[in-house]
Write an enzyme that holds these catalytic residues in place. Structure first.
Site, PDB file in Angstrom:
ATOM      1  CG  ASN A  10      -1.747   1.209   1.396  1.00 59.49           C
ATOM      2  OD1 ASN A  10      -1.802   2.043   0.488  1.00 59.49           O
ATOM      3  ND2 ASN A  10      -2.402   1.336   2.534  1.00 59.49           N
ATOM      4  CE  LYS A  12      -0.297   3.193   4.787  1.00 58.67           C
ATOM      5  NZ  LYS A  12      -0.373   3.271   6.228  1.00 58.67           N
ATOM      6  CG  HIS A  92      -6.043   1.779   5.000  1.00 57.49           C
ATOM      7  ND1 HIS A  92      -5.649   2.720   5.911  1.00 57.49           N
ATOM      8  CD2 HIS A  92      -5.019   0.904   4.890  1.00 57.49           C
ATOM      9  CE1 HIS A  92      -4.423   2.416   6.335  1.00 57.49           C
ATOM     10  NE2 HIS A  92      -4.022   1.315   5.728  1.00 57.49           N
ATOM     11  CD  GLU A  94      -3.180   5.401   6.738  1.00 61.42           C
ATOM     12  OE1 GLU A  94      -3.094   5.449   5.495  1.00 61.42           O
ATOM     13  OE2 GLU A  94      -2.292   4.912   7.468  1.00 61.42           O
ATOM     14  CD  GLU A 163      -4.013  -2.949   7.116  1.00 66.52           C
ATOM     15  OE1 GLU A 163      -3.016  -3.366   6.551  1.00 66.52           O
ATOM     16  OE2 GLU A 163      -4.399  -1.775   7.051  1.00 66.52           O
ATOM     17  N   GLY A 169       1.675   1.875  11.019  1.00 70.45           N
ATOM     18  CA  GLY A 169       2.640   2.973  11.037  1.00 70.45           C
ATOM     19  C   GLY A 169       3.296   3.206  12.380  1.00 70.45           C
ATOM     20  CB  SER A 208       4.333  -2.144  12.196  1.00 72.10           C
ATOM     21  OG  SER A 208       3.927  -0.813  12.472  1.00 72.10           O
TER      22      SER A 208
HETATM   23  P1  PGA Z   1       2.396   0.127   7.762  1.00 72.04           P
HETATM   24  O1  PGA Z   1       0.992   0.369   7.044  1.00 72.04           O
HETATM   25  O2  PGA Z   1       2.987  -1.128   7.194  1.00 72.04           O
HETATM   26  O3  PGA Z   1       3.202   1.343   7.442  1.00 72.04           O
HETATM   27  O4  PGA Z   1       2.104  -0.018   9.221  1.00 72.04           O
HETATM   28  C1  PGA Z   1       0.127  -0.707   6.794  1.00 72.04           C
HETATM   29  C2  PGA Z   1      -1.128  -0.193   6.159  1.00 72.04           C
HETATM   30  O5  PGA Z   1      -1.550   0.920   6.492  1.00 72.04           O
HETATM   31  O6  PGA Z   1      -1.735  -0.839   5.298  1.00 72.04           O
END
Ligand code: PGA
Length: 257
Positions: A10, A12, A92, A94, A163, A169, A208
């Site tokens: 991803n 982003k 997601h 976010e 997740e 993150g 992460s």
């Molecule tokens: P990350 O993000 O690996 O940076 O924790 C995962 C995600 O948001 O899909």
């Protein structure tokens, strides 16, 4: 050993044509796992062209719950499919958090994706305070229930990514034991409400994931793959994660196909 593991990157709101070229060069000799790179919408045609001759597939990070019309700024699943996207992330954290998306809207997005022949990767997961209040199973059930009811048998064609919001993150991935437990809860909810077709739903973990923890996470039978954020825009790190996935995968052979 497990069947082929799926690694989804991803990006982003990161990436560029130059990063795509770096991936295309690295992909000439790619580990034997299924790999998808979900790029920002404007990069999708470039990603499709750059990765067409490689084993990597591309996807997007969100789509509209509508098929077309006066929805300024939105992108339909059909457009994503026409531009070569095979997968789309929906729900997601976010977007649930930053854009106040509801479970109903996320179900509509998943439906549009399926209708367009694009596989939805539906993200679910609890916040830190919900985990601390032992609400995880309740949250997962709430996030899945409408999806199961509305999609019916089509649920078999989706991917679900667990997740936990606190892991995204943060550098603090869930432990393999906790992931096993949460995916067990997800599998149980799906089996109870969707019956045998739920067995085909691929269950991923995200939050992460990095080259150091990928092997331990991907080696679990319950984990069909991982959704990777920060490490997905670092080609060497993403490749290391895919190598770990390949070590835990059985790729289909020509005879078996
Ligand atoms: P990350 O993000 O690996 O940076 O924790 C995962 C995600 O948001 O899909």
């Amino acid at each position: 050993m497990n069947p082929a593991k799926l690694v989804v990157g991803n990006w982003k709101m990161n990436g560029s044509a130059a990063l795509l070229r770096a991936f295309a060069a690295a992909a000439r000799d790619w580990p034997a796992c299924e790999t998808v790179v979900c790029v920002p919408h404007p990069l999708l045609p470039l990603a499709h062209a750059a990765l067409a001759a490689t084993p990597l597939r591309c996807g997007a990070q969100d789509c509209s719950g509508e098929d077309g019309g006066a929805y300024t700024g939105e992108v339909s699943a059909r457009m994503i499919g026409e531009l070569g996207g095979r997968y789309v992330i929906v729900g997601h954290a976010e977007r649930r958090g930053g854009h106040a998306e509801t479970d109903g809207q996320i179900v509509a997005k998943a439906q549009r994706a399926l209708a367009a022949g694009v596989t939805p990767i539906v993200c679910i997961g609890e916040k830190a305070e919900e985990r601390d209040g032992e609400q995880t199973a309740l949250v997962l059930r709430r996030q899945l229930l409408q999806l199961v009811r509305v999609l019916g048998r089509d649920i078999a064609s989706i991917v679900v990514s667990y997740e936990p919001v606190w892991a995204i993150g943060s550098g603090d991935a869930a432990t393999p034991g906790l992931i096993d437990h949460a995916l067990g809860v997800v599998a149980g909810i799906l089996a109870f409400h969707a019956g045998p077709c739920a067995r085909s739903v691929r269950l991923l973990y995200g939050g992460s994931v990095d080259p150091r923890n990928a092997g331990a996470i991907l080696s679990r039978d319950a984990v069909a793959g991982v959704l990777v954020g920060a490490a997905a825009v670092v080609p060497e790190d993403f490749r290391e994660i895919c190598k770990a996935a390949a070590r835990c995968s059985v790729m289909p052979t020509r005879d078996a196909a």
